[in-house]
Motif scaffolding. Structure first.
Motif, mmCIF file in Angstrom:
data_model
loop_
_atom_site.group_PDB
_atom_site.id
_atom_site.type_symbol
_atom_site.label_atom_id
_atom_site.label_comp_id
_atom_site.label_asym_id
_atom_site.label_seq_id
_atom_site.Cartn_x
_atom_site.Cartn_y
_atom_site.Cartn_z
ATOM 1 N N TYR A 29 0.821 -1.212 0.000
ATOM 2 C CA TYR A 29 0.000 0.000 0.000
ATOM 3 C C TYR A 29 0.855 1.262 0.000
ATOM 4 C CZ TYR A 29 0.982 0.513 4.988
ATOM 5 O OH TYR A 29 1.603 0.685 6.192
ATOM 6 N N TYR A 32 3.424 1.083 -5.313
ATOM 7 C CA TYR A 32 3.201 -0.150 -6.079
ATOM 8 C C TYR A 32 3.569 0.018 -7.541
ATOM 9 C CZ TYR A 32 -1.170 2.441 -5.257
ATOM 10 O OH TYR A 32 -2.098 3.431 -5.044
ATOM 11 N N LYS A 53 3.047 -4.199 -10.242
ATOM 12 C CA LYS A 53 2.668 -4.652 -8.900
ATOM 13 C C LYS A 53 3.483 -5.874 -8.475
ATOM 14 C CE LYS A 53 -1.520 -2.253 -8.600
ATOM 15 N NZ LYS A 53 -2.860 -2.172 -8.111
ATOM 16 N N GLN A 608 -5.567 0.498 -4.277
ATOM 17 C CA GLN A 608 -4.321 1.069 -4.779
ATOM 18 C C GLN A 608 -4.605 1.930 -6.008
ATOM 19 O OE1 GLN A 608 -1.820 -2.400 -5.297
ATOM 20 N NE2 GLN A 608 -1.407 -2.521 -3.114
#
Ligand code: M6R
Length: 619
Positions: A29, A32, A53, A608
């Protein structure tokens, strides 16, 4: 902004990789854009990195597994210098045959001059990052000293800016060295193994015993030891603490997203933030506020500094604090406060609000306020974070870990903590509102149950959000404490659903924004309860009529039993009746749910969102 994890254990096996990858998953978090890992094994350092990611890094590890190892570091990135590419992902290598690997959170402000020096010396760079400069410098210092801690120390004293650095070297298969300045780093204390992390989430699956690192300190961890020194080389001590939540709190717990879970945790966030604030006689006691009562009585001005959602919590609190304490209270975006030469005196109380306790803009504002002689109180959700440590006092919110980038439960906890502080000041200073403090605390105690009720009534809000998935613009109006709620509703929609959204003070409408109203324009209106002083309820009902007459689609958030709004509302979203100053703790909930559902309907990643990171640790 970036997430950092380090591990060292007793054996060469797959545990180091497992711990680092699990830590990265919990820290994703924070950033990313890309991720990477380095493990020390077989007399060398092996790395894997991937843009995108964490799933991409997992795939890279499956394609090309790393060897067993006892020590490793991992990084999840929010790009500052250089785009989110494989080459710019951390770790970066330095030294002969790349025997050192280093990861970094923050910005090295003097990287350009250092890079020029290294280039002149024939060093070749493989990335556009400021981090690679530190990797080469530490590796070169190590080649001279043969001691990784000393090499780190020699380099950090040359760096300007904010940074957390972690390094491993092929010569030291059971050592990780970490350093911090103005950027977070915590030590996890295990049994025969130790950890480093940007926050405790990095290692919460393995230990709850942790140690705060102070400013300008270096930690060297091995499986059986943790040694801390200052940048000046002197031995230092970190403060130990036990993490009060467990790994389950940092997992989705059956919800589709962290944001949905965190919205549903709001009754607890408010209830837990109220816990333990009163003595057996009902009087407010704030153990965490270590500023003398005399100093607090002398306060003649309060300045709240914060960013984003936290600043809206401050705006809500201003109405209540001024009302209860009769002390002038201002709210300022921390980044504006810091650089405008503010007038601050010894009797100014500067209250910072930050979920993460790491927001660099807010940290800099707090430091500046202290330099100017103010007393500083931090309202923070993260134990051991930098801002509370740099403040005279702290009032922790007890919202539990907030993982979703969009702040929800922390916002409610921040308002609650500000109210507790305001009521405490009112009680200390005496006067009319001191007597009210206990009554308000009793009303606050009823809020968690009201939020729970409200959360059970969100079906229609979800339907509206799904019908509006193609909407291109939404406006939000509010007045009094509803004004910052309108701003917060708009921010949630912008950051999650990427559509134009604006919050306005309803009274300001006729001074310009009403020109935006055209047939079909959706407008949320946060209506003050009928008991709000000065007839504000009727004034806002008039505003609804004005925009409806111009074709707006009115989505009205109003108290149960408020029938005045019904003739002018296309939709009425009911909230439980509550005293006017406490209403924001309820009226924001439908707006959070609306943004969550609309973004979900658009197929977006609500935990995200693009371009964002949870903690903004650069200015
Ligand atoms: O950690 P902080 O509370 O200091 O963060 C402040 C803002 O960056 C934060 O509230 C941000 O606006 C949120 N993403 C909003 O949902």
């Amino acid at each position: 902004m970036c997430g950092i994890v380090g591990y060292v254990g007793p054996r060469r096996d797959d545990r180091a990789q497992q711990v680092v990858m699990e830590g990265l998953a919990r820290l994703e978090y924070r950033g990313y854009d890309s991720a990477g890992i380095a493990l020390v094994a077989d007399g060398e350092v092996a790395t894997r990195k991937a843009a995108g990611k964490l799933a991409n890094l997992r795939a890279a590890l499956e394609n090309a597994p790393l060897p067993p190892s006892a020590a490793g570091i991992g990084h999840t990135r929010w790009a500052t210098h250089g785009g989110p590419t494989d080459a710019n992902a951390h770790p970066h290598r330095g030294g002969t045959d790349g025997r050192l690997a280093l990861i970094h959170n923050g910005i090295i402000e003097n990287f350009h001059s250092l890079k020029t020096e290294l280039l002149a010396d024939g060093v070749e760079f493989t990335s556009e990052t400021d981090t690679e400069v530190a990797a080469h410098l530490v590796a070169r210092a190590y080649e001279q000293t043969g001691d990784l801690t000393e090499a780190m120390r020699a380099v950090v004293n040359r760096l300007e800016g904010a940074f957390t650095l972690l390094a491993v070297h092929a010569d030291a298969p059971q050592t990780v060295v970490g350093a911090r300045r103005n950027s977070p780093l915590v030590v996890g204390l295990g049994d025969g193994e130790n950890f480093l992390g940007s926050d405790v989430a990095a290692f919460i699956g393995y230990t709850k015993q942790a140690m705060e690192m102070g400013q300008d300190q270096i930690a060297t961890i091995t499986p059986t030891s943790v040694e801390v020194i200052g940048f000046d080389g002197q031995p230092a001590q970190g403060a130990r603490f036990e993490v009060t939540w467990d790994a389950a709190a940092a997992e989705k717990g059956g919800y589709a997203t962290f944001m949905e879970k965190e919205i549903n945790e709001q009754p607890h966030a408010v209830g837990d933030t109220l816990l333990g604030r009163t003595d057996s006689a009902g009087a407010l006691v704030l153990d965490e506020v270590r500023i003398s009562e005399d100093e607090l009585r002398a306060v003649d001005r309060i300045v709240i500094v914060a960013c984003g959602t936290a600043s809206y919590a401050g705006m809500v609190a201003k109405y209540a604090i001024e009302h209860w304490t009769r002390i002038q209270c201002e709210v300022e975006l921390a980044h504006e406060f810091r650089y405008r030469d503010p007038v601050i005196g010894a009797n100014t109380l500067v209250v910072s609000i930050s979920q993460s306790g790491e927001t660099m803009d807010t940290l800099m504002a707090v430091k500046h306020a202290r330099e100017l002689g103010a007393k500083t109180v931090s309202i923070c959700n993260t134990h051991g974070a930098t801002i509370p440590r740099e403040s005279d006092a702290v009032l922790y919110t007890h919202a539990g870990p907030e993982i979703a980038v969009a702040s929800t439960k922390a916002f409610l906890a921040q308002i609650t903590a500000c109210y507790v502080l305001g009521l405490y000041l009112a009680q200390l200073r005496g006067g009319t509102h001191a007597d009210e403090a206990q009554a308000v605390m009793r009303e606050l105690a009823q809020v968690p149950e009201k939020i729970e009720t409200l959360l059970g009534q969100m079906d229609r809000v979800k339907e509206i959000a799904y019908f509006m998935a193609d909407t291109r613009s939404v406006l939000f109006l509010g007045r009094h404490v509803g004004y910052p709620i309108a701003m917060e509703g708009a921010l949630k929609l912008k950051e999650l659903a990427y559509i134009h959204a604006e919050g306005f003070a309803a009274g300001e409408l006729k001074h310009g924004p009403i020109a935006l109203i055209e047939p079909g324009q959706p407008v949320f209106i946060v209506v003050p309860g009928p008991d709000t002083p000065h007839g504000l309820h009727h004034k806002v009902v008039s505003n609804i009529q004005e925009i409806r007459a111009r074709g707006a689609r009115t989505l009205v958030i109003a108290e149960e039993g408020d029938e005045d709004v019904v003739p002018f509302a296309d939709e009425v979203i009911r909230i439980p009746a509550t005293p006017p100053l406490l209403a924001p703790l309820l009226s924001v909930v439908p707006l959070q749910v609306f943004a969550l559902e609309l973004a979900t309907a658009k197929g977006l990643d609500v935990d995200q969102p693009r371009n964002l990171a949870k903690s903004v640790t650069v200015e």
